[in-house]
Write a protein that holds these residues in place. Sequence first.
Motif, mmCIF file in Angstrom:
data_model
loop_
_atom_site.group_PDB
_atom_site.id
_atom_site.type_symbol
_atom_site.label_atom_id
_atom_site.label_comp_id
_atom_site.label_asym_id
_atom_site.label_seq_id
_atom_site.Cartn_x
_atom_site.Cartn_y
_atom_site.Cartn_z
ATOM 1 N N LYS A 349 -14.529 -3.982 -1.875
ATOM 2 C CA LYS A 349 -14.780 -2.908 -0.920
ATOM 3 C C LYS A 349 -13.967 -3.174 0.343
ATOM 4 O O LYS A 349 -14.486 -3.177 1.454
ATOM 5 C CB LYS A 349 -16.285 -2.808 -0.628
ATOM 6 C CG LYS A 349 -17.078 -2.473 -1.897
ATOM 7 C CD LYS A 349 -18.544 -2.281 -1.610
ATOM 8 C CE LYS A 349 -19.367 -2.141 -2.887
ATOM 9 N NZ LYS A 349 -18.954 -1.072 -3.786
ATOM 10 N N ASP A 367 -20.720 -2.422 3.849
ATOM 11 C CA ASP A 367 -20.629 -2.449 2.391
ATOM 12 C C ASP A 367 -19.555 -3.428 1.928
ATOM 13 O O ASP A 367 -19.564 -3.853 0.774
ATOM 14 C CB ASP A 367 -20.381 -1.054 1.813
ATOM 15 C CG ASP A 367 -19.059 -0.452 2.256
ATOM 16 O OD1 ASP A 367 -18.566 -0.835 3.335
ATOM 17 O OD2 ASP A 367 -18.528 0.408 1.536
ATOM 18 N N CYS B 18 -26.029 -0.082 -1.209
ATOM 19 C CA CYS B 18 -24.975 0.928 -1.268
ATOM 20 C C CYS B 18 -24.924 1.740 0.016
ATOM 21 O O CYS B 18 -23.883 2.269 0.392
ATOM 22 C CB CYS B 18 -25.154 1.844 -2.476
ATOM 23 S SG CYS B 18 -26.380 3.155 -2.290
#
Lengths: 492, 67
Positions: A349, A367, B18
């Motif tokens: 990410k 994230d 998430c």
Amino acid sequence: MLEYKATRDGVVEPQRTLPVESEYDVIVVGGGIAGVGAAIAAARGGCSTLVVEQTSALGGLATMGLVNIPLDYRSGIGEEMIRELEAVDGHWHRNSDPEKHKLVLDRMVTGAGCDILFVTTVVDSIVRDGAICGVVIESKSGRQAILGRRVIDCSGDADAAYYAGCEYSVGRERDGYTQGCSLEFRLGGVDWDAYQTSEFKATDPRWEALIERALQSGDLPYPIDNHLNWMTHVPGRPEHCGMDEVSICFAHSRNCKPLETRDLTRMYLEGREQCDILWKFIRKSVPGFAKSWLIDTAPLLGVRDSRRVLGEYVLTGWDVARRAKFDDVIAITWRGFDVHNPTGPGNQKWFEAVVDGETRYITAGLDGFGSSSFPPGGPDALSDYAGRTGDELQDERQKTHYDVPYRCLVPQGIDNLLVAGRCLSADFPGQSATRLVMCCNAMGEAAGHATALSLKHDITPRKVDRVELQQTLIAAGCNLGQSEREIPGLSA
Amino acid sequence: MKADMRVTYAVTRGCTKCGWCVQECNFDAITFDRDGAHINQEKCTGCGRCYDNCPSEAIERIEHSEA
């Protein structure tokens, strides 16, 4: 039968006249989730519209790929689609039923007045004077031409744009490898409640420790991946009785060349072998799965990226990290970077960039710490766009969305052609963030309305007035972030 | 829901970090850090949007009977 001539350079195909199968205002190449948005919008804009789809159903990876997780903003046609799914008990917790989804899309697309050609492949583009004016198809009916005043390339691989001669890029800059490709699979007979309430799920929700142990014990022969990518709970099935159904993203091929048919074949073969290993491993090792069975593997391989067309603007990883806003916004998204490691296990990410001669690893927010494959230096090496790291790192995702500008749908060089979906004009990290189901659908919808406006005013899509396009999109229920900021030129 | 029933929501340990619930919340009641999502019970209105939209079903719905 044609007379082919074998030569030292290959087989020479003789010239032939192709029958014109049909003529349309708008041809949408690819009936995936972007193509669905494009086709419905174009038809609602008054255009005769044809969707050419190479598989046997609409929805692309969202249906045929079993990627039943329509994440990101609910907006416009995407919002309608989810409402239709809810009406048939085909959606909960942002998880959809891929089978019901196919029928919902069939009805939405035909209901809007579009024609569809299934099991038909676009094999060439017809270009005259720098403008696309049709495509060549191959199907059970043979090789034929379809003429169109506008073409929207939602093929995922930018096939029509490629055949038309557009410039493009593939894969990451370093080696041209795309993201890892996944074959999803579904399991039935899952005791979802037992799994959800298990100590295992609470302590190892991404199965990282489990996989590590299994690699050591030999239960897993090699690191297919180092974490569970996602598992969705398919709606509308028996539940709370040990008979739940799930869809799983775990299998991965690496070093992928998804534009080469031999490598695609390799990935289907490898994917099905991996799914066979994985579901038996899961049944043996994961609480709640002891009585589960394999329902199916996806008919369509999860290719996350291939050709990215060079458009009037290239959306970059920096735009994503900064949450960039553009005057010509046509879709918004929230997602950060999501790169399935091209050459090894894990999810990244973040992206690598050189700033003032120094290599940095840029993430869109916290994230980044949820990566399962970190850059050299580990999580502490991650920084936001402004260079902040560790506890100082800012999560820009929590503050605002970022925009996809109309220019990312407009290829350079060729007129009367737009692209939408995963083949948009973006760099490798920028594409990794904008490839999600609902964002692709929103791009498609914008492209559909743009072609309708270009036909209405008899101008090329490149010259479409972005304010008129934005007004049309907002009137159709699209979210362009207009409630969060004033878009220049748009009256409130 | 009965009139005397109060509903709250809590993030379970199944959170996969998430961050989607943060985006869904209309009341800025969910924050996110390295450990995952957290619901601020003072800001939470009990609308259930996070619960409905958590792709991992990691948000728990808790019903409280009020005596």
